[in-house]
Design a protein around this motif. Sequence first.
Motif, PDB file in Angstrom:
ATOM      1  N   GLU A  39      70.036  84.426  61.819  1.00  0.00           N
ATOM      2  CA  GLU A  39      69.558  83.448  62.791  1.00  0.00           C
ATOM      3  C   GLU A  39      70.752  82.722  63.368  1.00  0.00           C
ATOM      4  OE1 GLU A  39      65.058  82.157  61.631  1.00  0.00           O
ATOM      5  OE2 GLU A  39      66.656  80.903  60.880  1.00  0.00           O
ATOM      6  N   GLU A  68      55.676  90.554  72.082  1.00  0.00           N
ATOM      7  CA  GLU A  68      54.326  90.133  71.741  1.00  0.00           C
ATOM      8  C   GLU A  68      53.386  91.312  71.931  1.00  0.00           C
ATOM      9  OE1 GLU A  68      53.346  86.473  73.660  1.00  0.00           O
ATOM     10  OE2 GLU A  68      51.281  86.599  72.953  1.00  0.00           O
ATOM     11  N   GLU A  74      53.798 101.520  67.629  1.00  0.00           N
ATOM     12  CA  GLU A  74      55.095 101.542  68.300  1.00  0.00           C
ATOM     13  C   GLU A  74      56.247 101.299  67.338  1.00  0.00           C
ATOM     14  OE1 GLU A  74      53.346  98.764  70.439  1.00  0.00           O
ATOM     15  OE2 GLU A  74      52.507 100.152  71.889  1.00  0.00           O
ATOM     16  N   GLU A  78      52.883 107.130  64.663  1.00  0.00           N
ATOM     17  CA  GLU A  78      51.650 107.352  65.412  1.00  0.00           C
ATOM     18  C   GLU A  78      51.278 108.816  65.285  1.00  0.00           C
ATOM     19  OE1 GLU A  78      49.935 105.601  69.581  1.00  0.00           O
ATOM     20  OE2 GLU A  78      51.965 106.309  69.517  1.00  0.00           O
ATOM     21  N   TYR A  81      47.973 112.450  69.210  1.00  0.00           N
ATOM     22  CA  TYR A  81      46.562 112.750  69.468  1.00  0.00           C
ATOM     23  C   TYR A  81      46.402 113.934  70.410  1.00  0.00           C
ATOM     24  CZ  TYR A  81      45.930 108.168  67.424  1.00  0.00           C
ATOM     25  OH  TYR A  81      45.957 107.107  66.585  1.00  0.00           O
ATOM     26  N   ARG A 175      64.395  81.884  66.486  1.00  0.00           N
ATOM     27  CA  ARG A 175      63.646  80.717  66.022  1.00  0.00           C
ATOM     28  C   ARG A 175      62.732  80.161  67.104  1.00  0.00           C
ATOM     29  NH1 ARG A 175      66.014  76.291  62.800  1.00  0.00           N
ATOM     30  NH2 ARG A 175      67.296  75.860  64.582  1.00  0.00           N
ATOM     31  N   GLU A 178      58.570  79.764  63.604  1.00  0.00           N
ATOM     32  CA  GLU A 178      59.021  79.872  62.223  1.00  0.00           C
ATOM     33  C   GLU A 178      58.506  81.176  61.627  1.00  0.00           C
ATOM     34  OE1 GLU A 178      60.779  78.083  59.671  1.00  0.00           O
ATOM     35  OE2 GLU A 178      61.748  77.379  61.495  1.00  0.00           O
ATOM     36  N   LEU A 179      59.364  81.891  60.941  1.00  0.00           N
ATOM     37  CA  LEU A 179      58.933  83.117  60.282  1.00  0.00           C
ATOM     38  C   LEU A 179      58.250  82.756  58.969  1.00  0.00           C
ATOM     39  CD1 LEU A 179      62.091  85.273  60.829  1.00  0.00           C
ATOM     40  CD2 LEU A 179      60.034  85.170  62.196  1.00  0.00           C
ATOM     41  N   ASP A 181      57.216  82.658  55.058  1.00  0.00           N
ATOM     42  CA  ASP A 181      58.033  82.635  53.841  1.00  0.00           C
ATOM     43  C   ASP A 181      58.099  84.002  53.176  1.00  0.00           C
ATOM     44  OD1 ASP A 181      58.902  80.124  53.964  1.00  0.00           O
ATOM     45  OD2 ASP A 181      57.364  79.264  52.673  1.00  0.00           O
ATOM     46  N   ARG A 184      60.813  85.878  54.725  1.00  0.00           N
ATOM     47  CA  ARG A 184      62.124  85.343  54.363  1.00  0.00           C
ATOM     48  C   ARG A 184      62.499  85.721  52.935  1.00  0.00           C
ATOM     49  NH1 ARG A 184      64.160  81.475  57.681  1.00  0.00           N
ATOM     50  NH2 ARG A 184      62.799  80.867  59.382  1.00  0.00           N
ATOM     51  N   ARG A 185      61.479  85.739  52.051  1.00  0.00           N
ATOM     52  CA  ARG A 185      61.745  86.011  50.647  1.00  0.00           C
ATOM     53  C   ARG A 185      62.318  87.416  50.465  1.00  0.00           C
ATOM     54  NH1 ARG A 185      59.133  87.896  46.430  1.00  0.00           N
ATOM     55  NH2 ARG A 185      57.243  88.462  47.537  1.00  0.00           N
ATOM     56  N   CYS A 187      64.327  88.978  52.407  1.00  0.00           N
ATOM     57  CA  CYS A 187      65.595  89.209  53.095  1.00  0.00           C
ATOM     58  C   CYS A 187      66.678  88.277  52.563  1.00  0.00           C
ATOM     59  CB  CYS A 187      65.447  88.928  54.593  1.00  0.00           C
ATOM     60  SG  CYS A 187      64.155  89.842  55.394  1.00  0.00           S
ATOM     61  N   TYR A 189      69.632  85.833  53.879  1.00  0.00           N
ATOM     62  CA  TYR A 189      69.582  85.015  55.089  1.00  0.00           C
ATOM     63  C   TYR A 189      70.978  84.531  55.440  1.00  0.00           C
ATOM     64  CZ  TYR A 189      68.597  81.012  58.070  1.00  0.00           C
ATOM     65  OH  TYR A 189      68.588  80.120  59.099  1.00  0.00           O
ATOM     66  N   TRP A 191      72.846  82.112  58.538  1.00  0.00           N
ATOM     67  CA  TRP A 191      72.821  81.357  59.781  1.00  0.00           C
ATOM     68  C   TRP A 191      74.206  81.468  60.398  1.00  0.00           C
ATOM     69  CZ3 TRP A 191      69.839  78.862  63.213  1.00  0.00           C
ATOM     70  CH2 TRP A 191      70.476  77.998  64.100  1.00  0.00           C
ATOM     71  N   GLU A 232      70.059  72.386  77.991  1.00  0.00           N
ATOM     72  CA  GLU A 232      68.844  73.091  77.583  1.00  0.00           C
ATOM     73  C   GLU A 232      69.224  74.339  76.801  1.00  0.00           C
ATOM     74  OE1 GLU A 232      65.509  74.044  80.360  1.00  0.00           O
ATOM     75  OE2 GLU A 232      66.327  72.310  81.398  1.00  0.00           O
TER      76      GLU A 232
END
Lengths: 289, 412
Positions: A39, A68, A74, A78, A81, A175, A178-179, A181, A184-185, A187, A189, A191, A232
């Motif tokens: 991150e 999203e 994907e 798959e 078909y 970010r 929030e991902l 827990d 996160r556990r 991986c 981590y 920053w 910003e």
Amino acid sequence: MKDAQAVRHCLDAVDYLVDDGMAMALFLALRLGRPLLLEGEPGVGKTAAAKALARALETPLIRLQCYEGLTAGEALYEWNYQRQLLAIRLAEAHHTRLTDADLFSAEYLQERPILRAVRHRGPVPPVLLIDEIDRADDEFEALLFEFLGEAGITIPELGTFTAAKPPVVVLTSNRSRELHDALRRRCLYHWIDFPEPARAVEIVRRAVSGATEPLIQTAVQFVGGVRGRELEKPPGMAETIDWVAALSVLGVAGLAADDVALTIGTIAKTPDDRAVVAAALGAYQESQL
Amino acid sequence: MSQGVLRGVDRAAFAVALAGRLRRAGVAAGLTDVDDFVRALAASPPDSMSSLYWTARICLVRRHADLAAFDRVFAAIFADPPPLPRPSRSASPPDAHDDVYVRVPADTDDSDSGGGLPWATLPPAVTETPAHDTALLLPERRPSALSGLADRPFDELDSAQVAQLGDALRAAVAGWPTRRTRRFAIGTTGARVALRPTIARARRTGWEPVEVVRERPVRRPRRVVLLCDVSESMRAQATAYLHLMRAFTVVADAEVFAFATTLTRLTVGLRHTSAAEAVAQASAAVTDRYGGTRIATNLRSLLTSHHADAVRGAVVVIGSDGWDSDPPDELAAVMARLSRRAYRIVWLNPRAGAPGFTPRVGGMAAALPYCDRMLPAGTFQDLLVVARQLQSVTCTDGRKWPTLTPAPRIIA
């Protein structure tokens, strides 16, 4: 690679400069075989880390860009078909019977990035980059758990595929949410901070070969100062490199020249930020006179 | 290089003790993390403090918010280790324990003061269990500086305090209700089948719709239009109302206007990232500040302008004391027109909070029958209440048409 310093030298050879923390993070991810979650502010080189790691290990980079609505079809695998339907029609034409096992065999399986990483055959495991995981839906995170925990994928019709050598997995997040827990556990981590000025100068020098030394130093220093203001979107390393490249293309020697104001679009990406950066640049040019 | 900083140390005990320290400092370091840490220490025994720091941080910290606490705990342990036996803070008579056990500072529970080395594991560290009743006490609640400020009238606050309260206001508006629109977007929770994407995906499967894509209605923030009086009689409230308008502009995409003798649109200026800059821009944009008031004229010019559509179906908030130089019947006429177009009209009156207040001013009395609510807005506490009240005004409680109160209620 036997320790963090070795990782650092390997990455140095492919022009990616890391600090102690990043070297240790990549070393532990390689040694412990755990996924690494990176991150940091946009533009500090999260994606570039995975790319450089793949180059340093001389292994393919498999990239999964999250968005999203990303689904298992994907990301994992798959069924083909169309070929299945063709097989059924052929079987009908030849008056033969098809069973489920015939249709759901490895022949009709289409690999998507994660399954491709699991089934990769080669001396060195591939680097799998799961980019901007925060853009994917919450449900998608849950899809990844089995893969991140056991480096395996279960396909109900075929069974479980497990990687012979677990692939090197790098996840990045901006970010925007929030991902969970549970993710996160699974991986390690790290920053990533903005690099300190000396290393930033070195990074820009390697990235923009044509730029002069004084220009790089003043530009890096100026961007470092601008980051402290109310922006910003603070400019990252990618923006700094773009800016120095633009300046060196224009043949500008220092920041005092008139053309510099025309290039701030490379480091300020909104109208508000543009005004702030232009004011800072004006103040800088005043102080140089 | 020597063997490392942790030579002769039980790695598992060290990792567990360090994780315990971190948990007490609020870092969620779980068992998986400890396991990672031990394996990492085995894989590359740290040869310097820096590499120990990075190994611990990468393995034990899983979120950015925990980094500060981790740095604090790490510095407390390794920056300046104190000499070994330190008197425990809770120096109670040792009658509860056997004398066999020697107390070592492994678990003296003074991690906040930062003493003790977490890897001193032999002899067995047994300390008295921390008194649990103290841990269960409710924290003492005192009025924060913010709530102290919130009760004071606007004219007693300086600009820094106003800015601070502006932030609080923005947080209060944050949960602004949304409304269902007629548009649909793809979403897994949707009830409707999205025909177009489903067909598009069926192309891959020989036009068999194998994967059914669903869609759900898009929700948008309920429209809100704010009009604030910046005439001479509202001088004390003007800046505070600007902060209220900014909060709605940023959070709920509100259309905002200031008026005294003419109407000024402030929506664009108030959207600026920096609150100080936004309020300064808005103040500069209003040229007729601290003049007379013409509420009826300004409302009419809003209804004839091309922003009139923003009022349709919106919650209209008017902040004014009702002192109007236009005739009251004119205001009544334009309010009637406004109430037909708007979803709700809420009037904020800075004087309504005063004891014994009755709306006797001509303009206010004329406008009142067309308002759904009149709320006091003399202090920031009032504005915070307003932010919450407005959310309840927009709520229909499942009825399509909420009961309209014929006479406006004064909530003081």
